[in-house]
Design a protein around this motif. Structure first.
Motif, PDB file in Angstrom:
ATOM      1  N   UNK A 244       4.597  -3.634  -2.838  1.00 42.18           N
ATOM      2  CA  UNK A 244       3.845  -4.697  -2.163  1.00 42.18           C
ATOM      3  C   UNK A 244       3.381  -4.250  -0.784  1.00 42.18           C
ATOM      4  N   UNK A 245       4.216  -3.486  -0.095  1.00 44.04           N
ATOM      5  CA  UNK A 245       3.821  -2.943   1.209  1.00 44.04           C
ATOM      6  C   UNK A 245       2.685  -1.939   1.044  1.00 44.04           C
ATOM      7  N   UNK A 246       2.819  -1.032   0.069  1.00 42.99           N
ATOM      8  CA  UNK A 246       1.789  -0.024  -0.176  1.00 42.99           C
ATOM      9  C   UNK A 246       0.448  -0.685  -0.478  1.00 42.99           C
ATOM     10  N   UNK A 247       0.489  -1.715  -1.279  1.00 50.75           N
ATOM     11  CA  UNK A 247      -0.706  -2.478  -1.648  1.00 50.75           C
ATOM     12  C   UNK A 247      -1.302  -3.184  -0.432  1.00 50.75           C
ATOM     13  N   UNK A 248      -0.444  -3.812   0.360  1.00 47.58           N
ATOM     14  CA  UNK A 248      -0.902  -4.546   1.555  1.00 47.58           C
ATOM     15  C   UNK A 248      -1.583  -3.599   2.541  1.00 47.58           C
ATOM     16  N   UNK A 249      -0.973  -2.466   2.782  1.00 46.35           N
ATOM     17  CA  UNK A 249      -1.535  -1.502   3.733  1.00 46.35           C
ATOM     18  C   UNK A 249      -2.844  -0.940   3.199  1.00 46.35           C
ATOM     19  N   UNK A 250      -2.925  -0.699   1.897  1.00 46.41           N
ATOM     20  CA  UNK A 250      -4.156  -0.167   1.308  1.00 46.41           C
ATOM     21  C   UNK A 250      -5.327  -1.121   1.522  1.00 46.41           C
ATOM     22  N   UNK A 251      -5.111  -2.413   1.250  1.00 42.55           N
ATOM     23  CA  UNK A 251      -6.198  -3.383   1.418  1.00 42.55           C
ATOM     24  C   UNK A 251      -6.650  -3.469   2.869  1.00 42.55           C
ATOM     25  N   UNK A 252      -5.726  -3.303   3.796  1.00 40.46           N
ATOM     26  CA  UNK A 252      -6.098  -3.298   5.215  1.00 40.46           C
ATOM     27  C   UNK A 252      -6.772  -1.985   5.612  1.00 40.46           C
ATOM     28  N   UNK A 253      -6.279  -0.899   5.036  1.00 38.44           N
ATOM     29  CA  UNK A 253      -6.789   0.429   5.404  1.00 38.44           C
ATOM     30  C   UNK A 253      -8.261   0.592   5.045  1.00 38.44           C
ATOM     31  N   UNK A 254      -8.645   0.104   3.889  1.00 39.60           N
ATOM     32  CA  UNK A 254     -10.040   0.290   3.460  1.00 39.60           C
ATOM     33  C   UNK A 254     -11.005  -0.614   4.225  1.00 39.60           C
ATOM     34  N   UNK A 255     -10.475  -1.527   5.043  1.00 41.46           N
ATOM     35  CA  UNK A 255     -11.327  -2.366   5.883  1.00 41.46           C
ATOM     36  C   UNK A 255     -11.502  -1.787   7.285  1.00 41.46           C
ATOM     37  N   UNK A 256     -10.825  -0.684   7.584  1.00 36.76           N
ATOM     38  CA  UNK A 256     -10.945  -0.085   8.904  1.00 36.76           C
ATOM     39  C   UNK A 256     -12.337   0.498   9.110  1.00 36.76           C
ATOM     40  N   UNK A 257     -12.760   0.658  10.358  1.00 38.84           N
ATOM     41  CA  UNK A 257     -14.034   1.352  10.616  1.00 38.84           C
ATOM     42  C   UNK A 257     -14.013   2.752  10.006  1.00 38.84           C
ATOM     43  N   UNK A 258     -15.163   3.226   9.615  1.00 40.14           N
ATOM     44  CA  UNK A 258     -15.255   4.518   8.934  1.00 40.14           C
ATOM     45  C   UNK A 258     -14.615   5.648   9.727  1.00 40.14           C
ATOM     46  N   UNK A 259     -14.751   5.609  11.041  1.00 42.91           N
ATOM     47  CA  UNK A 259     -14.219   6.688  11.865  1.00 42.91           C
ATOM     48  C   UNK A 259     -12.693   6.731  11.861  1.00 42.91           C
ATOM     49  N   UNK A 260     -12.040   5.669  11.372  1.00 39.85           N
ATOM     50  CA  UNK A 260     -10.577   5.606  11.392  1.00 39.85           C
ATOM     51  C   UNK A 260      -9.960   5.786  10.008  1.00 39.85           C
ATOM     52  N   UNK A 261     -10.789   6.067   9.018  1.00 35.07           N
ATOM     53  CA  UNK A 261     -10.278   6.207   7.653  1.00 35.07           C
ATOM     54  C   UNK A 261     -10.339   7.650   7.186  1.00 35.07           C
ATOM     55  N   UNK A 262      -9.529   7.938   6.183  1.00 37.48           N
ATOM     56  CA  UNK A 262      -9.576   9.230   5.511  1.00 37.48           C
ATOM     57  C   UNK A 262      -9.660   8.993   4.008  1.00 37.48           C
ATOM     58  N   UNK A 263     -10.021  10.028   3.261  1.00 34.15           N
ATOM     59  CA  UNK A 263     -10.255   9.827   1.819  1.00 34.15           C
ATOM     60  C   UNK A 263      -9.006   9.360   1.078  1.00 34.15           C
ATOM     61  N   UNK A 264      -9.207   8.384   0.207  1.00 34.91           N
ATOM     62  CA  UNK A 264      -8.162   7.892  -0.687  1.00 34.91           C
ATOM     63  C   UNK A 264      -8.762   7.793  -2.086  1.00 34.91           C
ATOM     64  N   UNK A 265      -8.049   8.352  -3.050  1.00 38.17           N
ATOM     65  CA  UNK A 265      -8.513   8.307  -4.440  1.00 38.17           C
ATOM     66  C   UNK A 265      -7.526   7.496  -5.260  1.00 38.17           C
TER      67      UNK A 265
END
Length: 337
Positions: A244-265
């Motif tokens: 549930x934590x992994x899922x929660x962080x993922x949904x927040x992570x993909x909403x970050x500005x592009x400059x603050x994200x890294x590739x996730x597959x």
């Protein structure tokens, strides 16, 4: 029927005539009002679907670009060929020896590491001292084991796999050219299905920022527990440090500005987690290691795996009290292989 007479009301200093409709006239308008009411509901539903659609549609690949020189250099580095697993000590229970051996057999050129509880704490203490107090405050051993696996991914990279996971094929093609891989379980990733991204298998290059967000979320949750004395957070490992934590962080992570994200597959469900424990279907009885009487490895694989499947987990839940000391050597179906 005689129509109602007009009535006069005074608003301020001006007389206003309110002509009340006759009862028969009101009846004529009722079908129109019903249609307007239904149309309003339909439009509201359409509005909600359009605006929330990005959050509950199936996410096959969340590939997030960060075009900086550092990221480009990182992308050129080879994926670390390391397999991480963990147990309380360096002596694995018999019930896990078989599945652990499949990872070594399919990856002869990879480094295999079995982490112990003592080594996990030393890893945190030496390399992530700012997280140590949070790590020590986690009330359950499984919570500390969860936190440690995110640190494996951030510090060393490679692949983490639970001990009740069987390797079916080499991972080289799956990890090639990718920065971080999570496996999807079930048909979609949505805000309402918190177990759609299990932490039983994860793969990453070192220093991926996603793992720092995971550790920060754990720290925030434990701080909330200290501040508010929430007893629920003491027992719910899946929410605090697990899927549930992994899922929660993922949904927040993909909403970050592009400059603050890294590739996730996100790997499709049939690749890493072909058996979905939440799907109550006939194959459940033979695929769940917790169902000791019916569990059968070969029948399970025949039912749920495809030619793309690289692994399968049988969800033994060895961290739960009722399963922790279970001797499933023969009952788990391994003799039927």
């Amino acid at each position: 029927m005689k129509p109602l007479l007009p009535q006069y009301y005074k608003i301020g200093h001006k007389p206003v005539i309110l002509q009340l409709l006759a009862v028969n006239e009101l009846r004529l308008y009722r079908p129109v009002l019903r249609c307007l009411s239904r149309l309003t509901i339909v439009l509201a539903v359409v509005f909600i679907v359009i605006h929330l659609r990005p959050h509950f549609r199936k996410i096959d690949v969340a590939y997030i670009s960060k075009s900086t020189p550092d990221m480009l250099d990182e992308a050129r580095r080879p994926f670390p060929k390391i397999i991480h697993q963990s147990w309380k000590t360096d002596c694995l229970p018999t019930k896990f020896e078989h599945w652990s051996a499949t990872w070594k057999a399919n990856h002869p050129n990879w480094t295999y590491i079995l982490w112990t509880d003592e080594e996990n704490r030393n890893l945190v203490s030496h390399h992530y001292p700012w997280f140590l107090s949070t790590y020590d405050s986690l009330p359950k051993p499984i919570m500390r084991a969860d936190a440690a696996r995110y640190i494996y991914m951030h510090k060393y990279g490679g692949v983490y796999a639970d001990l009740d996971m069987e390797s079916l094929r080499p991972l080289d093609d799956l990890v090639e050219g990718r920065e971080l891989i999570l496996g999807q379980m079930g048909t979609q990733i949505s805000p309402w299905w918190q177990h759609s991204l299990p932490n039983a298998w994860m793969a990453s290059k070192p220093n991926h920022s996603y793992w720092m967000h995971c550790l920060q979320d754990i720290m925030n949750t434990m701080e909330h527990r200290r501040s508010h004395g929430d007893p629920w957070l003491s027992v719910n490992a899946e929410y605090v440090t697990g899927p549930a934590m992994l899922h929660r962080v993922f949904l927040n992570y993909i909403q970050l500005p592009l400059a603050q994200r890294e590739p996730v597959f996100i790997a499709d469900a049939d690749i890493v987690f072909p058996y979905d424990w939440s799907n109550i279907s006939p194959h459940y009885q033979v695929c769940a290691a917790t169902n000791i009487r019916m569990f059968n490895v070969e029948r399970c694989k025949a039912l749920v795996t495809t030619e793309r499947t690289v692994s399968i987990t049988y969800w033994s839940h060895s961290w739960e009290p009722q399963m922790m000391n279970a001797d499933l050597t023969t009952e788990m179906g391994l003799e039927k292989m």
